[in-house]
Design an enzyme around this catalytic site. Sequence first.
Site, PDB file in Angstrom:
ATOM      1  CE  LYS A   1      18.969   2.601  -5.349  1.00 40.20           C
ATOM      2  NZ  LYS A   1      18.817   2.197  -6.655  1.00 40.20           N
TER       3      LYS A   1
ATOM      4  N   GLY B   1      11.624  -2.959   1.956  1.00 40.29           N
ATOM      5  CA  GLY B   1      11.430  -2.217   3.168  1.00 40.29           C
ATOM      6  C   GLY B   1      11.933  -2.642   4.453  1.00 40.29           C
TER       7      GLY B   1
ATOM      8  CD  GLU C   1       4.497   6.322   2.190  1.00 35.04           C
ATOM      9  OE1 GLU C   1       3.677   5.828   1.697  1.00 35.04           O
ATOM     10  OE2 GLU C   1       4.367   7.411   3.017  1.00 35.04           O
TER      11      GLU C   1
ATOM     12  CB  CYS D   1       1.972   1.890  -4.142  1.00 33.95           C
ATOM     13  SG  CYS D   1       1.448   3.335  -4.153  1.00 33.95           S
TER      14      CYS D   1
ATOM     15  CD  GLU E   1       2.673  -4.309  -4.705  1.00 39.37           C
ATOM     16  OE1 GLU E   1       3.938  -4.392  -4.379  1.00 39.37           O
ATOM     17  OE2 GLU E   1       2.351  -3.085  -4.645  1.00 39.37           O
TER      18      GLU E   1
END
Length: 493
Positions: free
Chosen positions: A178, A236, A253, A287, A387
């Site tokens: 996906k 996550g 990740e 990232c 982030e």
Amino acid sequence: MEPKKMYINGEWVEGSSGKTTSAINPANGEVLAEITLGTVEDARKAIAAAKESFYTTREWRDMDSQTRGDYILKIADAIDAERDEFARIDSMDHGKPLREAECDVDDAIHTFRYYASLIKAPYGGVYDVNEGFGKMHSFTVHEPVGVCGLITPWNYPLLMGVWKLAPALAAGNSVVYKPSSNCVLSSIKLFEIFEKVGLPKGCANLVLGPGGTIGNELAENNDVDMVTFTGSTEVGQSIMRAAAGNVKKIGLELGGKSPNVIFADADIEGAVEWAMIGIFLNQGEICSAGSRIIIEESIKDEFVKRLAERANAITFGNPLDNPDMGPLVSESHMNKVLSYIKKGIDEGAALVCGGERYTEGECAKGYYVRPTVFDNCTDDMTIVKEEIFGPVVTVQTFKTEQEAIDMANNTEYGLAGAVFTADGARALRVIKEIRAGITWINCYNPCFNEAPWGGYKKSGIGRELGVHGLEEYQEIKQININLNPGIVGWYEH
Ligand code: NAD
């Protein structure tokens, strides 16, 4: 416009809801394609197809690894034959300059070739052991995990999927993939190649649609043996919780807020150039971005002046025309980045350059943000802690080596980091202290198929790429053989 479809059990199908969504070109807001939207029911069909393929028909799983490797090589060759088209699609769908999309496609081709060669090579351990039960021989075999759910973000639309699909398929698993709803076009094209090279029915399935429903189903469904995810730390965490039901294997990740530590003895021109690559490549939607510059106080003013000059010279334009920088992936992501910039100003950081949308000429219709440098930043500022995932970098200063290390590690994340210095011993000393999985000395952001990629702390669990990247998709079985069959005499003692 007929909607692009999902690929389930060897067939192109529309989502069971009949709903569609549009793929938008972020350079101008135009519709590139209509995409079918899958549902949980569709995800379950794909999982069932993968289960049937792995546990019942077993064609892909039981194929000898030389032949399976040949299929993986055919996939690499087929992508290679359409390299320019793949690059064009990702550049238009995501917004990255064409040459960066070309690098991604080359990386995808190499990743398939690398895992084809790994699966063809003999692998495993053999041990002679001698212990209480007598002379034994012990060896290991690697087996596929089973049904794997693979979920990816939008920042490297083709590549993030390939980093998972290549090792998962090479290992003999059956997969349900996906991609992020923001950028699905190159994934659809990749599955057209899977069909063309003749992958057995059901071993590779593509589902399209929202993460909160379809992605969550892949994490939660007890018929999925493993879920691997690349994306934000927040999602996550929810995947970890959802995967607990059948104690799935997981690979995560996740996000980063990586330090780029620069000492006064570094080659300043080189450090500026690498800092640019560290934060402005791919519009900062990386990232591993070097989003926190931590620099020795004595050279800070000179460095910031040069960095701002270089940032102000960045060109914008249609990604297909290869400007220095393209648009951000979507309007909502652009607004998120702009709101972080506002927060930086509100919390007292000094805006050196950028800080706003770029709206000149044809770019007015796109989601462009000027490269932004904030000086005088402190650890407690939101722009230093969170982030941003855009072209925004913060600058902080240090006086001592220990201060630099403490500042670099003062983050919940641990994905990447770099050190710039002419002192080799110091470079190693400092890099070993940085709690992060991917680090660089006197450079920033290069990445290789052969080397493991992944994070410490809230940046994830497990590694992609390299030998580790294959082992993530394998169970390792220990087989012990008694070389002296017969009565052991254990109970006579
Ligand atoms: P995201 O977490 O919002 O989405 C990632 C994927 O998860 C998408 O496919 C999305 O549809 C799906 N998803 C969303 N909610 C879900 C749920 N509840 N259950 C299951 N799946 C769900 O991330 P994004 O905005 O697409 O990507 C940006 C993030 O990805 C950044 O944090 C970035 O650092 C991270 N990233 C990490 C790496 C790495 O290697 N560590 C690489 C690239 C991107």
